[in-house]
Design a protein around this motif. Structure first.
Motif, PDB file in Angstrom:
ATOM      1  N   VAL A 197       0.875  -1.172   0.000  1.00  0.00           N
ATOM      2  CA  VAL A 197       0.000   0.000   0.000  1.00  0.00           C
ATOM      3  C   VAL A 197       0.912   1.221   0.000  1.00  0.00           C
ATOM      4  O   VAL A 197       1.763   1.369   0.879  1.00  0.00           O
ATOM      5  CB  VAL A 197      -0.943  -0.004   1.222  1.00  0.00           C
ATOM      6  N   ILE A 198       0.743   2.059  -1.011  1.00  0.00           N
ATOM      7  CA  ILE A 198       1.606   3.238  -1.162  1.00  0.00           C
ATOM      8  C   ILE A 198       0.738   4.504  -1.234  1.00  0.00           C
ATOM      9  O   ILE A 198      -0.458   4.443  -1.486  1.00  0.00           O
ATOM     10  CB  ILE A 198       2.499   3.142  -2.429  1.00  0.00           C
TER      11      ILE A 198
ATOM     12  N   GLU B 103       4.635   8.621  -3.852  1.00  0.00           N
ATOM     13  CA  GLU B 103       5.196   9.670  -3.003  1.00  0.00           C
ATOM     14  C   GLU B 103       6.676   9.441  -2.670  1.00  0.00           C
ATOM     15  O   GLU B 103       7.484  10.367  -2.737  1.00  0.00           O
ATOM     16  CB  GLU B 103       4.375   9.769  -1.714  1.00  0.00           C
ATOM     17  N   ASP B 104       7.055   8.214  -2.344  1.00  0.00           N
ATOM     18  CA  ASP B 104       8.424   7.929  -1.905  1.00  0.00           C
ATOM     19  C   ASP B 104       9.458   7.941  -3.023  1.00  0.00           C
ATOM     20  O   ASP B 104      10.651   7.956  -2.750  1.00  0.00           O
ATOM     21  CB  ASP B 104       8.487   6.569  -1.201  1.00  0.00           C
TER      22      ASP B 104
ATOM     23  N   LYS C 223      12.300  14.713  -9.810  1.00  0.00           N
ATOM     24  CA  LYS C 223      12.415  16.086 -10.300  1.00  0.00           C
ATOM     25  C   LYS C 223      11.161  16.921 -10.083  1.00  0.00           C
ATOM     26  O   LYS C 223      11.239  18.099  -9.765  1.00  0.00           O
ATOM     27  CB  LYS C 223      12.761  16.037 -11.787  1.00  0.00           C
ATOM     28  N   TRP C 224       9.994  16.329 -10.244  1.00  0.00           N
ATOM     29  CA  TRP C 224       8.739  17.073 -10.173  1.00  0.00           C
ATOM     30  C   TRP C 224       8.008  16.883  -8.843  1.00  0.00           C
ATOM     31  O   TRP C 224       6.819  17.136  -8.741  1.00  0.00           O
ATOM     32  CB  TRP C 224       7.841  16.655 -11.333  1.00  0.00           C
ATOM     33  N   LYS C 225       8.741  16.466  -7.810  1.00  0.00           N
ATOM     34  CA  LYS C 225       8.121  16.179  -6.513  1.00  0.00           C
ATOM     35  C   LYS C 225       7.360  17.380  -5.950  1.00  0.00           C
ATOM     36  O   LYS C 225       6.241  17.246  -5.476  1.00  0.00           O
ATOM     37  CB  LYS C 225       9.179  15.721  -5.513  1.00  0.00           C
TER      38      LYS C 225
ATOM     39  N   GLU D  29       7.603   8.947 -13.266  1.00  0.00           N
ATOM     40  CA  GLU D  29       8.034  10.006 -12.345  1.00  0.00           C
ATOM     41  C   GLU D  29       8.858   9.518 -11.159  1.00  0.00           C
ATOM     42  O   GLU D  29       8.560   9.807 -10.016  1.00  0.00           O
ATOM     43  CB  GLU D  29       6.821  10.811 -11.862  1.00  0.00           C
ATOM     44  N   GLY D  30       9.902   8.778 -11.459  1.00  0.00           N
ATOM     45  CA  GLY D  30      10.857   8.418 -10.427  1.00  0.00           C
ATOM     46  C   GLY D  30      10.848   6.971  -9.986  1.00  0.00           C
ATOM     47  O   GLY D  30      11.786   6.522  -9.329  1.00  0.00           O
ATOM     48  N   ALA D  31       9.815   6.216 -10.336  1.00  0.00           N
ATOM     49  CA  ALA D  31       9.724   4.824  -9.904  1.00  0.00           C
ATOM     50  C   ALA D  31      10.076   3.846 -11.020  1.00  0.00           C
ATOM     51  O   ALA D  31       9.729   2.666 -10.961  1.00  0.00           O
ATOM     52  CB  ALA D  31       8.320   4.532  -9.372  1.00  0.00           C
TER      53      ALA D  31
END
Length: 171
Positions: free
Chosen positions: A76-77, A89-90, A94-96, A133-135
């Motif tokens: 669960v994220i 979220e974790d 760059k666009w956090k 986006e980062g994952a």
């Protein structure tokens, strides 16, 4: 290839004669604007688009899977729902800051291996696009590469280190 788009680059440079290719579009987002696979589909390719919050997909023929992917199933994220920049979220990079302005929902992860198996994907997938986006690395780690091979890949990394190097080293 940025001038003509990744999907057209794949068609014209990588697979110019292929009319029955197969794609996997992870983080498909908007179905028509900026799509990495729309032109492939228009050429007769089939495939899977994966995005927990897709938009404008009603004109597409791909199988739409509304899941969030990672390297482990059942986690669960927290997911920021920002259109175009949403993500886990974790792992947001760059666009956090921009994505953090959007509402957060809790979702349960699946692996890309599970997605591919559920959809009876072929063992050879011509093109895979991963833009989440980062994952991206975590998504790639959820693929059983002993079962699936890929002809070409486009994997976003936004020039972020060590994410970029970690993806290259993993592949």
């Amino acid at each position: 290839y940025s001038e003509i788009g990744q999907d057209k680059w794949v068609l014209f440079r990588m697979f110019p004669e292929t009319r029955d290719g197969y794609f996997l579009d992870v983080g498909s987002g908007h179905g028509t604007i900026g799509s990495n696979t729309k032109a492939l589909e228009e050429r007769g390719w089939r495939g899977i688009c994966v995005d927990p919050f897709p938009s404008h997909m009603e004109v597409r023929r791909c199988v739409m899977v509304r899941d969030v992917v990672s390297n482990t199933s059942g986690q669960v994220i927290r997911f920021h729902t920002h259109e175009g920049l949403g993500g886990i979220e974790d792992t947001l990079g760059k666009w956090k800051e921009e994505a953090s302005k959007s509402p957060v929902v809790e979702l349960t992860t699946v692996t890309l291996g599970e997605v591919l198996a559920r959809q009876h994907a072929p063992a050879f997938i011509h093109f895979m696009s991963v833009d989440i986006e980062g994952a991206e690395l975590q998504a790639l780690q959820g693929i059983p590469f002993e079962r699936y091979q890929f002809g070409a890949m486009a994997i976003e990394h936004n020039e972020e280190e060590p994410k970029r190097s970690n993806i290259v080293n993993f592949l």
